[in-house]
Design a protein around this motif. Structure first.
Motif, PDB file in Angstrom:
ATOM      1  N   SER A  78      -5.160   0.920  -3.435  1.00 21.75           N
ATOM      2  CA  SER A  78      -4.991  -0.117  -4.463  1.00 21.75           C
ATOM      3  C   SER A  78      -5.690   0.255  -5.770  1.00 21.75           C
ATOM      4  O   SER A  78      -5.354  -0.275  -6.834  1.00 21.75           O
ATOM      5  CB  SER A  78      -5.542  -1.460  -3.965  1.00 21.75           C
ATOM      6  OG  SER A  78      -6.932  -1.360  -3.696  1.00 21.75           O
TER       7      SER A  78
ATOM      8  N   ASP B 212      -0.466  -3.780 -14.210  1.00 22.43           N
ATOM      9  CA  ASP B 212      -0.185  -3.242 -12.877  1.00 22.43           C
ATOM     10  C   ASP B 212      -0.795  -4.130 -11.798  1.00 22.43           C
ATOM     11  O   ASP B 212      -0.195  -4.371 -10.748  1.00 22.43           O
ATOM     12  CB  ASP B 212      -0.725  -1.816 -12.744  1.00 22.43           C
ATOM     13  CG  ASP B 212       0.059  -0.818 -13.575  1.00 22.43           C
ATOM     14  OD1 ASP B 212       1.283  -1.004 -13.720  1.00 22.43           O
ATOM     15  OD2 ASP B 212      -0.547   0.134 -14.097  1.00 22.43           O
ATOM     16  N   LYS B 213      -1.996  -4.614 -12.035  1.00 20.27           N
ATOM     17  CA  LYS B 213      -2.645  -5.513 -11.081  1.00 20.27           C
ATOM     18  C   LYS B 213      -1.891  -6.834 -10.971  1.00 20.27           C
ATOM     19  O   LYS B 213      -1.775  -7.407  -9.896  1.00 20.27           O
ATOM     20  CB  LYS B 213      -4.089  -5.778 -11.500  1.00 20.27           C
ATOM     21  CG  LYS B 213      -4.992  -4.556 -11.464  1.00 20.27           C
ATOM     22  CD  LYS B 213      -6.383  -4.892 -11.989  1.00 20.27           C
ATOM     23  CE  LYS B 213      -7.283  -3.659 -11.997  1.00 20.27           C
ATOM     24  NZ  LYS B 213      -8.638  -3.972 -12.530  1.00 20.27           N
TER      25      LYS B 213
ATOM     26  N   GLU C 114      -9.331  -4.492  -0.234  1.00 17.20           N
ATOM     27  CA  GLU C 114      -9.353  -4.871  -1.649  1.00 17.20           C
ATOM     28  C   GLU C 114     -10.646  -5.615  -1.974  1.00 17.20           C
ATOM     29  O   GLU C 114     -11.248  -5.398  -3.034  1.00 17.20           O
ATOM     30  CB  GLU C 114      -8.121  -5.721  -1.979  1.00 17.20           C
ATOM     31  CG  GLU C 114      -6.840  -4.900  -2.036  1.00 17.20           C
ATOM     32  CD  GLU C 114      -5.581  -5.730  -1.848  1.00 17.20           C
ATOM     33  OE1 GLU C 114      -5.674  -6.976  -1.926  1.00 17.20           O
ATOM     34  OE2 GLU C 114      -4.508  -5.147  -1.606  1.00 17.20           O
TER      35      GLU C 114
ATOM     36  N   ARG D 187       1.640  -6.348  -9.049  1.00 15.31           N
ATOM     37  CA  ARG D 187       1.596  -5.655  -7.759  1.00 15.31           C
ATOM     38  C   ARG D 187       2.097  -6.580  -6.648  1.00 15.31           C
ATOM     39  O   ARG D 187       1.545  -7.647  -6.404  1.00 15.31           O
ATOM     40  CB  ARG D 187       0.172  -5.207  -7.469  1.00 15.31           C
ATOM     41  CG  ARG D 187      -0.012  -4.413  -6.190  1.00 15.31           C
ATOM     42  CD  ARG D 187      -1.418  -3.866  -6.157  1.00 15.31           C
ATOM     43  NE  ARG D 187      -1.717  -3.149  -4.930  1.00 15.31           N
ATOM     44  CZ  ARG D 187      -2.355  -3.673  -3.890  1.00 15.31           C
ATOM     45  NH1 ARG D 187      -2.736  -4.946  -3.941  1.00 15.31           N
ATOM     46  NH2 ARG D 187      -2.597  -2.954  -2.814  1.00 15.31           N
TER      47      ARG D 187
ATOM     48  N   ARG E 172       2.694   6.110  -5.718  1.00 16.05           N
ATOM     49  CA  ARG E 172       2.236   6.359  -7.088  1.00 16.05           C
ATOM     50  C   ARG E 172       1.208   7.487  -7.117  1.00 16.05           C
ATOM     51  O   ARG E 172       1.205   8.315  -8.036  1.00 16.05           O
ATOM     52  CB  ARG E 172       1.627   5.086  -7.670  1.00 16.05           C
ATOM     53  CG  ARG E 172       2.634   3.982  -7.923  1.00 16.05           C
ATOM     54  CD  ARG E 172       1.988   2.781  -8.563  1.00 16.05           C
ATOM     55  NE  ARG E 172       1.414   3.117  -9.869  1.00 16.05           N
ATOM     56  CZ  ARG E 172       0.847   2.234 -10.673  1.00 16.05           C
ATOM     57  NH1 ARG E 172       0.770   0.963 -10.312  1.00 16.05           N
ATOM     58  NH2 ARG E 172       0.355   2.588 -11.836  1.00 16.05           N
TER      59      ARG E 172
ATOM     60  N   CYS F  94      -5.307   2.740  -7.492  1.00 17.09           N
ATOM     61  CA  CYS F  94      -4.423   3.424  -8.443  1.00 17.09           C
ATOM     62  C   CYS F  94      -3.939   2.459  -9.521  1.00 17.09           C
ATOM     63  O   CYS F  94      -3.430   2.889 -10.556  1.00 17.09           O
ATOM     64  CB  CYS F  94      -3.223   4.050  -7.718  1.00 17.09           C
ATOM     65  SG  CYS F  94      -1.979   2.882  -7.158  1.00 17.09           S
ATOM     66  N   ASN F  95      -4.098   1.156  -9.277  1.00 17.39           N
ATOM     67  CA  ASN F  95      -3.687   0.135 -10.251  1.00 17.39           C
ATOM     68  C   ASN F  95      -4.848  -0.130 -11.208  1.00 17.39           C
ATOM     69  O   ASN F  95      -5.736  -0.934 -10.933  1.00 17.39           O
ATOM     70  CB  ASN F  95      -3.297  -1.158  -9.534  1.00 17.39           C
ATOM     71  CG  ASN F  95      -2.118  -0.969  -8.609  1.00 17.39           C
ATOM     72  OD1 ASN F  95      -0.976  -1.005  -9.027  1.00 17.39           O
ATOM     73  ND2 ASN F  95      -2.408  -0.747  -7.327  1.00 17.39           N
TER      74      ASN F  95
ATOM     75  N   ASN G  14      -5.284   4.196   5.218  1.00 18.92           N
ATOM     76  CA  ASN G  14      -5.757   3.548   3.994  1.00 18.92           C
ATOM     77  C   ASN G  14      -7.185   3.043   4.211  1.00 18.92           C
ATOM     78  O   ASN G  14      -7.437   1.858   4.427  1.00 18.92           O
ATOM     79  CB  ASN G  14      -4.835   2.407   3.593  1.00 18.92           C
ATOM     80  CG  ASN G  14      -5.202   1.831   2.227  1.00 18.92           C
ATOM     81  OD1 ASN G  14      -5.856   2.491   1.420  1.00 18.92           O
ATOM     82  ND2 ASN G  14      -4.774   0.604   1.972  1.00 18.92           N
TER      83      ASN G  14
ATOM     84  N   PRO H 163       0.814  -1.230   0.000  1.00 11.37           N
ATOM     85  CA  PRO H 163       0.000   0.000   0.000  1.00 11.37           C
ATOM     86  C   PRO H 163       0.838   1.267   0.000  1.00 11.37           C
ATOM     87  O   PRO H 163       0.405   2.294  -0.532  1.00 11.37           O
ATOM     88  CB  PRO H 163      -0.833  -0.123   1.283  1.00 11.37           C
ATOM     89  CG  PRO H 163      -0.095  -1.087   2.144  1.00 11.37           C
ATOM     90  CD  PRO H 163       0.571  -2.042   1.206  1.00 11.37           C
TER      91      PRO H 163
ATOM     92  N   THR I 274       7.198  -4.049 -10.772  1.00  7.22           N
ATOM     93  CA  THR I 274       6.501  -2.789 -10.486  1.00  7.22           C
ATOM     94  C   THR I 274       7.421  -1.603 -10.724  1.00  7.22           C
ATOM     95  O   THR I 274       7.013  -0.583 -11.302  1.00  7.22           O
ATOM     96  CB  THR I 274       6.000  -2.781  -9.030  1.00  7.22           C
ATOM     97  OG1 THR I 274       5.014  -3.807  -8.859  1.00  7.22           O
ATOM     98  CG2 THR I 274       5.382  -1.439  -8.662  1.00  7.22           C
TER      99      THR I 274
ATOM    100  N   ASP J 224       1.668   1.942  -3.529  1.00  7.34           N
ATOM    101  CA  ASP J 224       0.477   2.501  -4.172  1.00  7.34           C
ATOM    102  C   ASP J 224       0.323   3.986  -3.855  1.00  7.34           C
ATOM    103  O   ASP J 224       0.053   4.806  -4.744  1.00  7.34           O
ATOM    104  CB  ASP J 224      -0.778   1.752  -3.713  1.00  7.34           C
ATOM    105  CG  ASP J 224      -0.896   0.361  -4.319  1.00  7.34           C
ATOM    106  OD1 ASP J 224      -0.228   0.100  -5.338  1.00  7.34           O
ATOM    107  OD2 ASP J 224      -1.650  -0.459  -3.768  1.00  7.34           O
TER     108      ASP J 224
END
Length: 483
Positions: A247, A255-256, A378, A259, A27, A249-250, A219, A21, A51, A24
Motif C-alpha cells: 500500500s 492515489d490514496k 495499513e 484506491r 504498480r 506505493c500510493n 504482503n 493489494p 485508479t 498495488d
C-alpha cells in the motif's frame, strides 16, 4: 538480469481485500519496468476506474484485462462479481450457498484467461509470461502447467497466520504446541478459522497449488515478523519473498483517495474534518467491506463511540436482509440525533471509505478494525494502534498478532465468528476500548510508530522488501530463461 522484461499476469481473487493489494503490487512491478496485466471482471473494473485512469496517466505499463464473469451460469444475480456484493442473507446456509457458487464462477474464468495468455504470447513471442496468482485461485495451476510458464502465489495474509492455518488445516495440534513454544507466542485456538465444511476441498487445492508454485510472495515485511517468515519457509520448503507493505506505493493524496473505489463522501470533506482535529485524537471505525452486522449492533456501536467522547470517523455497513427494517438505521441516525449531537467531532461514511487517506493523517489516533490483514498492515504502515474486533476467517489470528505479538492493539474480547454469534457487543465495551487506547495507549502508539518507520524503510529503495522484489524478479526471469 538488469534490462530483462517479463509480462507479469496478475490474477487476484475477486474480493476487495485481494484485488487492492494485487493492484498495488502491479504498480510496483510496472514501476520496475515490467509489463503487467491485471485480470479482472467488468464490475470490478468499474470500481477501479479512477485508479485505472490514474495509472494510465502515469505511463506505467499496467493494463487491466476484463474477462466476463459467468455469474448466470452458476446461478448468481447480475453484477455479483465480488464477494462483498453477493446477495446478503441472515440465513447462514443460504449465504454459504452463494459463496460456493461464487467460487465455482471464479474457477470458470480459467478458459478465457488461458485464451488471453495464448493470444498475448502470439503477439509478443519474445516477452516471457510469468503469472502471479492469488492463493484463492488454485485453478490457475492447470493453465501454467498446460502452457508452460512460471507461476508464483501471492498472499495478502501474514506469515504468523499462514503458519497457524497450516497447523490446524493438518489437524496437528501437537505441532501447534511445538511451534508456539518454539516461537514464544501465545497459544492459538481452533475457532479462529471459518468452519465451512463445503470448503475442505478448497483448502486441499490451495495447499497443492502452493506446493507446485515456483515461490510465494507475501504482503508483509521482514522486520515485522522475521521468525515467522523463517518458520514459514521451513514449513513450506519454498522461497518466500516478503514484499510489503504494498500500500505504500500510493504516495499521492489522489492515489490514496481513489484506491479500491470512490467514497460517497467528498475527499476534501474528510481531509477538512481531520485537519480540524488534534493530532492522534480521532478514532477510525471500520469493520471492512464484507462484514454485515445487525441494526441492533450498529446502535450499540454508535452509542459507544458517542459515550467515549473522542472525535470519530465511522464507516457504516449494515445487513439489508436483517429481520429489522433496513431503513431503521437511517431512521435511528435521524431521530436519535447522534449525528447532530456529535456533528462537531464526528463524520459518518456509508459505504466505501478512503482508508489509507484516513490512516495516514496525523489526526488519526486509533483504528477500530475487523483485523483483515490489509487493514491491519495499513494500520501498522501508518503507525496507528488498533482496537481489534475480528469477525471471521484469518482475522482472529491477525488480531492475536496485533495484540499479543506486535503488542500495538487491544481486543474487545470477541471470540465467536460474527456470522454465527448470538450476542451483541455492548456500547460500554466499545466505550472502554476507545478510552483505553486514546487515553492510555502511549506505549502501544510508540511501538506502532516504530513499526511504521520500519515499514517505510523496508519498502523504500535498499530496504528489505525492495530488495526482495528485486530478487523475485531475478528469480522469475531466470526461471523463464532456464525453461
Amino acid at each position: 538480469m538488469d534490462g530483462d522484461v517479463g509480462h507479469f499476469v496478475l490474477v487476484p481473487f475477486p474480493a476487495q481485500g485481494h484485488i487492492i493489494p494485487m493492484v498495488d503490487f502491479g504498480r510496483v512491478l510496472a514501476g520496475r519496468g515490467m509489463q503487467v496485466s491485471l485480470i479482472t471482471t467488468p464490475f470490478n473494473l468499474s470500481r477501479l476506474q479512477s485508479t485505472v485512469d490514474r495509472i494510465g496517466k502515469s505511463g506505467l505499463s499496467l493494463d487491466f484485462i476484463s474477462l466476463k464473469f459467468p455469474g448466470k451460469e452458476v446461478g448468481l444475480p447480475k453484477d455479483c462479481e465480488s464477494v462483498d456484493v453477493l446477495p446478503p442473507s441472515s440465513d447462514f446456509e443460504r449465504k454459504t450457498d452463494f459463496i460456493v457458487r461464487f467460487f465455482k464462477g471464479v474457477a470458470m474464468l480459467a478458459e478465457p484467461l488461458e485464451a488471453y495468455i495464448r493470444q498475448n504470447q502470439q503477439k509478443n513471442p519474445n516477452i516471457p509470461t510469468i503469472m502471479i496468482t492469488d492463493f484463492f485461485n488454485p485453478w490457475t495451476r492447470k493453465i501454467s502447467e498446460k502452457i508452460g510458464f512460471p507461476r508464483f502465489v501471492f498472499y495478502s495474509v501474514c506469515c504468523y497466520t499462514l503458519i497457524s492455518d497450516r497447523i490446524f488445516s493438518r489437524g496437528d495440534l501437537s505441532g501447534a504446541d511445538d511451534a508456539i513454544s518454539d516461537l514464544e507466542v501465545p497459544r492459538l485456538t481452533e475457532n479462529m478459522f471459518f468452519p465451512l465444511p463445503e470448503f475442505e476441498y478448497m483448502r486441499s487445492e490451495v495447499m497443492d497449488s502452493d506446493e507446485s508454485a515456483d515461490g510465494i510472495l507475501v504482503n508483509t515485511f521482514y522486520e515485522l515478523e522475521p521468525m515467522f517468515i523463517e518458520r514459514y519457509r521451513k514449513m513450506t520448503g519454498k522461497k518466500i519473498w516478503p514484499v510489503g507493505p504494498v500500500s505504500l506505493c500510493n504516495k499521492e493524496i489522489e492515489d490514496k483517495a481513489v484506491r479500491g473505489s470512490r467514497s460517497l463522501v467528498d475527499d476534501d470533506k474528510i481531509l477538512d474534518f481531520l485537519d480540524s482535529m488534534a493530532p492522534k485524537s480521532v478514532v477510525y471505525f471500520s469493520l471492512g467491506s464484507m462484514t454485515m452486522i445487525s441494526v441492533i449492533q450498529l446502535k450499540e456501536i454508535g452509542k459507544g463511540l458517542e459515550a467515549a467522547g473522542h472525535p470519530f470517523i465511522w464507516v457504516i455497513r449494515y445487513d439489508p436482509d436483517d429481520p429489522d427494517d433496513p431503513d431503521e438505521v437511517e431512521e435511528w441516525l435521524r431521530e436519535d440525533g447522534l449525528e447532530e449531537r456529535t456533528k462537531m467531532r464526528s463524520l459518518i461514511i456509508k459505504g466505501w471509505a478512503p482508508q489509507i487517506l484516513i490512516l495516514s493523517h496525523p489526526s488519526t489516533g486509533a483504528f477500530f478494525t475487523h483485523c483483515g490483514w490489509n487493514s491491519s498492515l495499513e494500520g501498522i504502515s501508518f503507525g496507528v494502534p488498533m482496537i481489534t474486533w475480528p469477525c471471521f476467517a484469518d482475522q482472529f489470528a491477525n488480531g492475536r498478532f496485533i495484540t499479543e505479538v506486535a503488542k500495538i492493539g487491544v481486543g474487545i474480547g470477541v471470540t465467536e465468528i460474527i456470522f454465527l454469534q448470538n450476542y451483541t457487543v455492548e456500547c460500554e465495551t466499545i466505550k472502554k476500548a476507545v478510552e483505553r487506547m486514546i487515553d492510555d495507549g502511549e506505549e502501544m502508539r510508540k511501538r506502532a510508530l516504530d513499526l511504521s518507520e520500519a515499514a517505510k524503510i523496508a519498502f523504500d529503495v535498499g530496504g528489505s522488501s525492495h530488495t526482495n522484489t528485486s530478487l523475485f524478479l531475478q528469480k522469475s526471469l531466470t526461471r523463464v530463461a532456464d525453461s
